[in-house]
Design a protein around this motif. Structure first.
Motif, short mmCIF file in Angstrom:
data_model
loop_
_atom_site.label_atom_id
_atom_site.label_comp_id
_atom_site.label_asym_id
_atom_site.label_seq_id
_atom_site.Cartn_x
_atom_site.Cartn_y
_atom_site.Cartn_z
N SER A 1 67.34 -97.55 -40.88
CA SER A 1 68.61 -97.96 -41.47
C SER A 1 69.26 -99.07 -40.65
O SER A 1 69.84 -100.01 -41.21
CB SER A 1 69.56 -96.76 -41.55
N LEU A 2 69.15 -99.01 -39.32
CA LEU A 2 69.70 -100.06 -38.47
C LEU A 2 68.97 -101.38 -38.70
O LEU A 2 69.59 -102.45 -38.74
CB LEU A 2 69.62 -99.65 -37.00
N THR A 3 67.65 -101.29 -38.87
CA THR A 3 66.86 -102.51 -39.09
C THR A 3 67.25 -103.17 -40.40
O THR A 3 67.50 -104.39 -40.45
CB THR A 3 65.36 -102.17 -39.10
N PHE A 4 67.30 -102.40 -41.47
CA PHE A 4 67.63 -102.97 -42.77
C PHE A 4 69.08 -103.44 -42.83
O PHE A 4 69.40 -104.36 -43.57
CB PHE A 4 67.35 -101.97 -43.88
N THR B 1 68.97 -101.83 -50.95
CA THR B 1 68.50 -101.64 -49.58
C THR B 1 69.57 -102.02 -48.57
O THR B 1 69.79 -101.31 -47.58
CB THR B 1 67.23 -102.46 -49.32
N SER B 2 70.24 -103.13 -48.80
CA SER B 2 71.29 -103.54 -47.87
C SER B 2 72.45 -102.54 -47.88
O SER B 2 73.09 -102.32 -46.85
CB SER B 2 71.79 -104.94 -48.24
N GLN B 3 72.74 -101.95 -49.03
CA GLN B 3 73.79 -100.94 -49.11
C GLN B 3 73.35 -99.61 -48.51
O GLN B 3 74.13 -98.90 -47.88
CB GLN B 3 74.19 -100.72 -50.58
N LEU B 4 72.08 -99.28 -48.71
CA LEU B 4 71.55 -97.99 -48.25
C LEU B 4 71.61 -97.86 -46.74
O LEU B 4 71.88 -96.77 -46.22
CB LEU B 4 70.10 -97.86 -48.73
N ALA B 5 71.37 -98.94 -46.03
CA ALA B 5 71.30 -98.87 -44.57
C ALA B 5 72.62 -98.38 -43.98
O ALA B 5 72.65 -97.44 -43.18
CB ALA B 5 70.93 -100.24 -44.01
#
Length: 326
Positions: free
Chosen positions: A140-143, A193-197
């Motif tokens: 999550s930190l990476t994305f 994906t950007s929101q999920l992180a």
């Protein structure tokens, strides 16, 4: 009930004031921005002075700035967002055509990212396997650190160029009207994906905090299973911060749609704004910004209402205030 109405009345008033500030600031910025909208419309085509004077009068550019501002604000209150100086079409009409494309990506990405973050956040918070928690937290930190437009380009390269599984741009084959499902996949994945992180990290932290409360120890002392403690007592309280995060993410979704739609050639409001900025079409830029601002304000108001309905502490505060006033 009365304190709640006062609270929501103040919220509506502050939202209206914020919208007016946004309109005012953007109107002034577009006025002082370099470039000639008429020249952008005409391009290299020759135009006589009479024609230019006629166009200036048609769009009211011969009036003082303060008068054009007051006229525009008055028109906005009636739902009239002006006329595009390039296409000569109603800005409201242009936005109504493009808005469904933006909303379908934003809504689906919001739902997917919220559901997945609830699952991943709960797993990361309660797992006894450090490697799994580290994998979810590190992922999550990476994305979260990856720009969504770069992720979109990588998705196009992998799934459209290398594997040739999905189309790279557009909403339908050969520019036909409507939306084909296969064209939505990559924009939705990039947006979600950007929101999920961020949501996963918030959900993990919120669940860990909820599971460390005294009432959780009390529930465990009664012999309840770990799953029942988590789903019946832990998650309901961990979800409260997520309501705020989901409401705030609407603004990020709409703001990020400009880049995502540009990367994927998705014909939504974001791409409309990018084209309008390049063409110096100020009325379209203003119109899209106003509509997006209204959407964000509505989302914030709904978030506040839902939070008040879900959080018993907030309901109790309104009840106490009402009794005190009585």
């Amino acid at each position: 009930m009365r304190p709640a109405l006062i609270h929501y009345g103040r919220l509506l008033a502050s939202s209206a004031l914020l919208l007016l500030v946004v309109i005012t600031v953007l109107f002034l910025l577009l006025e002082i921005a370099p470039g000639d909208p008429l020249q952008a419309m005409l391009g290299d085509a020759p135009a006589s002075e009479e024609f230019r004077d006629q166009m200036v009068a048609t769009f009211g550019l011969d009036q003082p700035m303060w008068q054009r501002y007051l006229t525009y604000v008055g028109n906005v209150l009636t739902g009239d967002l002006g006329e595009s100086i390039v296409s000569r079409r109603s800005v409201t009409e242009l936005i109504m055509i493009r808005a469904p494309y933006t909303l379908i990506i934003a809504v689906i990405a919001l739902i997917i990212s919220t559901i997945v973050c609830l699952v991943l956040g709960a797993i990361a918070a309660r797992t006894r396997r450090p490697w799994l928690d580290g994998l979810i937290s590190g992922g999550s930190l990476t994305f979260f650190s990856i720009p969504n437009f770069w992720l979109g380009l990588m998705l196009i390269w992998l799934f459209a160029v290398v594997l040739d599984w999905l189309p790279a741009s557009g909403a339908n084959a050969h520019g036909e009207p409507g939306i084909a499902w296969q064209y939505m996949i990559l924009p939705i994945v990039a947006t979600a994906t950007s929101q999920l992180a961020l949501k996963t990290r918030v959900m993990r932290s919120s669940t860990i905090e909820a599971l460390g409360q005294d009432y959780i120890d009390t529930a465990r002392s009664k012999g309840l299973s770990s799953d029942r403690v988590l789903y019946r007592h832990g998650l309901p309280n961990a979800l409260l911060p997520m309501i705020t995060i989901v409401g705030l993410s609407v603004g990020n979704l709409l703001a990020g749609s400009t880049l995502i739609e540009r990367v994927f050639g998705w014909p939504g409001m974001g791409l409309l704004m990018v084209d309008a900025i390049n063409e110096k079409d100020n009325m379209v830029v203003l119109g899209v910004t106003i509509v997006m601002t209204v959407m964000i304000l509505i989302a914030n108001i709904l978030t506040d209402i839902v939070y008040g309905l879900v959080d018993p502490r907030l309901r109790a505060r309104f009840t106490r205030s009402g009794r005190s006033a009585a």
